[in-house]
Scaffold this active site. Structure first.
Site, PDB file in Angstrom:
ATOM      1  N   ASP A 180      -6.053  -7.174   4.180  1.00  0.00           N
ATOM      2  CA  ASP A 180      -7.180  -6.564   3.482  1.00  0.00           C
ATOM      3  C   ASP A 180      -8.089  -7.658   2.919  1.00  0.00           C
ATOM      4  O   ASP A 180      -9.307  -7.640   3.101  1.00  0.00           O
ATOM      5  CB  ASP A 180      -6.657  -5.671   2.343  1.00  0.00           C
ATOM      6  CG  ASP A 180      -7.788  -5.029   1.559  1.00  0.00           C
ATOM      7  OD1 ASP A 180      -8.731  -4.522   2.190  1.00  0.00           O
ATOM      8  OD2 ASP A 180      -7.728  -5.045   0.310  1.00  0.00           O
ATOM      9  N   ASP A 188     -11.864  -9.340   4.605  1.00  0.00           N
ATOM     10  CA  ASP A 188     -13.131  -9.369   3.866  1.00  0.00           C
ATOM     11  C   ASP A 188     -13.687 -10.788   3.807  1.00  0.00           C
ATOM     12  O   ASP A 188     -14.890 -11.008   3.954  1.00  0.00           O
ATOM     13  CB  ASP A 188     -12.945  -8.857   2.427  1.00  0.00           C
ATOM     14  CG  ASP A 188     -13.267  -7.369   2.312  1.00  0.00           C
ATOM     15  OD1 ASP A 188     -13.185  -6.669   3.346  1.00  0.00           O
ATOM     16  OD2 ASP A 188     -13.600  -6.903   1.208  1.00  0.00           O
ATOM     17  N   LYS A 248       3.586 -15.422   2.916  1.00  0.00           N
ATOM     18  CA  LYS A 248       3.820 -16.180   1.685  1.00  0.00           C
ATOM     19  C   LYS A 248       5.323 -16.451   1.626  1.00  0.00           C
ATOM     20  O   LYS A 248       6.030 -16.053   0.690  1.00  0.00           O
ATOM     21  CB  LYS A 248       3.318 -15.352   0.480  1.00  0.00           C
ATOM     22  CG  LYS A 248       3.314 -16.098  -0.847  1.00  0.00           C
ATOM     23  CD  LYS A 248       2.255 -17.171  -0.951  1.00  0.00           C
ATOM     24  CE  LYS A 248       2.395 -17.946  -2.243  1.00  0.00           C
ATOM     25  NZ  LYS A 248       1.531 -19.156  -2.289  1.00  0.00           N
ATOM     26  N   TYR A 305       0.812  -1.214   0.000  1.00  0.00           N
ATOM     27  CA  TYR A 305       0.000   0.000   0.000  1.00  0.00           C
ATOM     28  C   TYR A 305       0.847   1.266   0.000  1.00  0.00           C
ATOM     29  O   TYR A 305       0.409   2.306  -0.475  1.00  0.00           O
ATOM     30  CB  TYR A 305      -0.911   0.026   1.235  1.00  0.00           C
ATOM     31  CG  TYR A 305      -2.187  -0.744   1.072  1.00  0.00           C
ATOM     32  CD1 TYR A 305      -2.170  -2.116   0.883  1.00  0.00           C
ATOM     33  CD2 TYR A 305      -3.413  -0.095   1.118  1.00  0.00           C
ATOM     34  CE1 TYR A 305      -3.342  -2.820   0.750  1.00  0.00           C
ATOM     35  CE2 TYR A 305      -4.595  -0.795   0.987  1.00  0.00           C
ATOM     36  CZ  TYR A 305      -4.554  -2.161   0.803  1.00  0.00           C
ATOM     37  OH  TYR A 305      -5.721  -2.851   0.673  1.00  0.00           O
TER      38      TYR A 305
HETATM   39  C1  IPM Z   1     -10.235  -1.463   3.888  1.00  0.00           C
HETATM   40  C2  IPM Z   1     -10.501  -0.902   2.517  1.00  0.00           C
HETATM   41  C3  IPM Z   1      -9.360   0.039   2.155  1.00  0.00           C
HETATM   42  C4  IPM Z   1      -8.093  -0.781   2.139  1.00  0.00           C
HETATM   43  C5  IPM Z   1      -9.574   0.775   0.824  1.00  0.00           C
HETATM   44  C6  IPM Z   1     -10.869   1.559   0.830  1.00  0.00           C
HETATM   45  C7  IPM Z   1      -8.411   1.660   0.482  1.00  0.00           C
HETATM   46  O1  IPM Z   1     -10.665  -1.924   1.593  1.00  0.00           O
HETATM   47  O2  IPM Z   1     -10.176  -0.679   4.843  1.00  0.00           O
HETATM   48  O3  IPM Z   1     -10.078  -2.682   3.990  1.00  0.00           O
HETATM   49  O4  IPM Z   1      -7.792  -1.449   1.147  1.00  0.00           O
HETATM   50  O5  IPM Z   1      -7.375  -0.757   3.139  1.00  0.00           O
HETATM   51 MG    MG Z   2     -10.617  -3.874   2.420  1.00  0.00          MG
END
Ligand code: IPM
Ligand code: MG
Length: 361
Positions: free
Chosen positions: A251, A255, A195, A146
């Protein structure tokens, strides 16, 4: 306690859910004798509309001066919103990445819990979900892909894009220490995800995590490759307590873990720095499609406010009260539309906030 909280309502459903969280915090303040002052500031799309940039120095300064930051959500529809016609560093998400970096919020805590009352929402087979699960994903938030050097060029007419994944041992050590500290307060198990069969950054990650583990003899540590972890999350989520991982893997895995609960509208998060300071926000996004309709689920934001009480202010009793109110209201059968099921009572965003505030006495 006197608490100064900066709020970033943000975009989409952000303003609705933050206002319900304030309702609950005000009730906590009244019942437990605290003084809470709220200051709203802009970030993301709302800031672009007002100032032309997703994050201003004023917002950073206000956040730095506060005791903690409570955020709703930022961003809009990436296909239809004019914000996404802007260059990448001027879009709403750049504001979020910018504030994480500016406030040095390197430790991102994302709990993924299967609530007994919402077990039917879990998309996994009964024989897997019946074991329940309660994990904490600890994601490194200010390093890795990032924030590495990136650029897009053209060489001999061929377009080329580069992103770099860099970690130094200090960045790894500080998130690992947070991960082990949190494991000590939980079931004392850390799964470090990397990884290491391919990436140098992961091989260093593993070494440093092993070094940190030596200071926590009570915590059991295992290393897991990220692709395997993605599988294990759907095969046997009950095996996880703390998942410790770098920015990009975190990230994606967070999710996945939230989807496995089936109720992303319930999941909170905290982003912490070296001290007690933190930014608290729901794990879900800004849901522009339902913004302004009053049907969003405010519980993830309210539980994020509970994390704020616990991690930034050491107000465990107050945090417990908020979490207990959520459980009680679910038990009584109240649901926002996203978690609605047969035989329950559907309520609006505002009604859910009222019910939760009333439950705290
Ligand atoms: C999260 C989101 C962010 C990230 C995006 C919106 C930049 O997906 O907080 O997980 O990737 O960190
Ligand atoms: Mg995210």
């Amino acid at each position: 306690m006197k608490l100064n909280i900066v709020c970033i309502p943000g975009d989409g459903i952000g303003p609705e859910i933050v206002s319900e969280a304030k309702k609950v915090l005000n009730k906590i303040a009244g019942v437990y004798g605290h003084e809470m002052n709220f200051q709203d500031v802009l970030m993301g799309g709302a800031s672009i509309d007002a100032y032309g940039v997703p994050l201003t120095e004023e917002t950073i300064a206000a956040a730095k001066a506060a005791d903690a930051v409570l955020m709703g959500s930022i961003g809009g529809n990436t296909v239809t919103s004019p914000w996404y016609k802007l260059p990448p560093d001027k879009r709403p998400e750049a504001g979020l990445l910018g504030i994480r970096k500016a406030l040095n919020l390197f430790a991102n805590l994302r709990p993924a819990v299967l609530y007994e009352e919402l077990a039917d929402a879990c998309p996994l087979k009964k024989e897997i979900s019946s074991a329940g699960f309660d994990m904490m994903i600890m994601r490194e938030l200010t390093g890795g892909l990032y924030f590495g050097e990136r650029h897009t060029t053209q060489e001999n007419g061929i377009r080329k894009a580069v992103d770099t994944l860099t970690y130094d041992e200090n960045e790894i050590r500080r998130i690992a220490i947070k991960g082990f500290d949190i494991a000590m307060k939980r079931r004392k198990k850390v799964t470090s995800v990397d990884k290491a069969n391919v990436l140098d950054s992961s091989r260093l990650w593993r070494k440093v995590v092993d070094e940190v583990a030596a200071d926590y003899p009570e915590v059991s540590l295992e290393h897991m490759l990220v692709d395997n972890c993605a599988m294990q999350l759907v095969k046997d989520p009950a095996q996880f307590d703390v998942i410790l991982t770098e920015n990009m893997f975190g990230d994606i895995l967070s999710d996945e873990a939230s989807m496995v609960t089936g109720s992303i509208g319930m999941l909170a998060s905290a982003s912490l720095n070296d001290s007690k300071f933190g930014l608290y926000e729901p794990s879900h996004g800004s849901a522009p499609d339902i913004a302004g309709k009053g049907i969003a689920n405010p519980i993830a934001t309210i539980l994020s406010a509970a994390m704020m009480l616990r991690y930034s202010f050491d107000l465990d009793r107050e945090a417990d009260a908020v979490e207990a109110a959520v459980k009680e209201i679910l038990k009584k059968g109240y649901r926002t539309v996203d978690i609605m099921s047969e035989g329950c009572t559907q309520v609006s965003c505002g009604e859910m906030g009222d019910l939760l505030a009333d439950e705290i006495r």
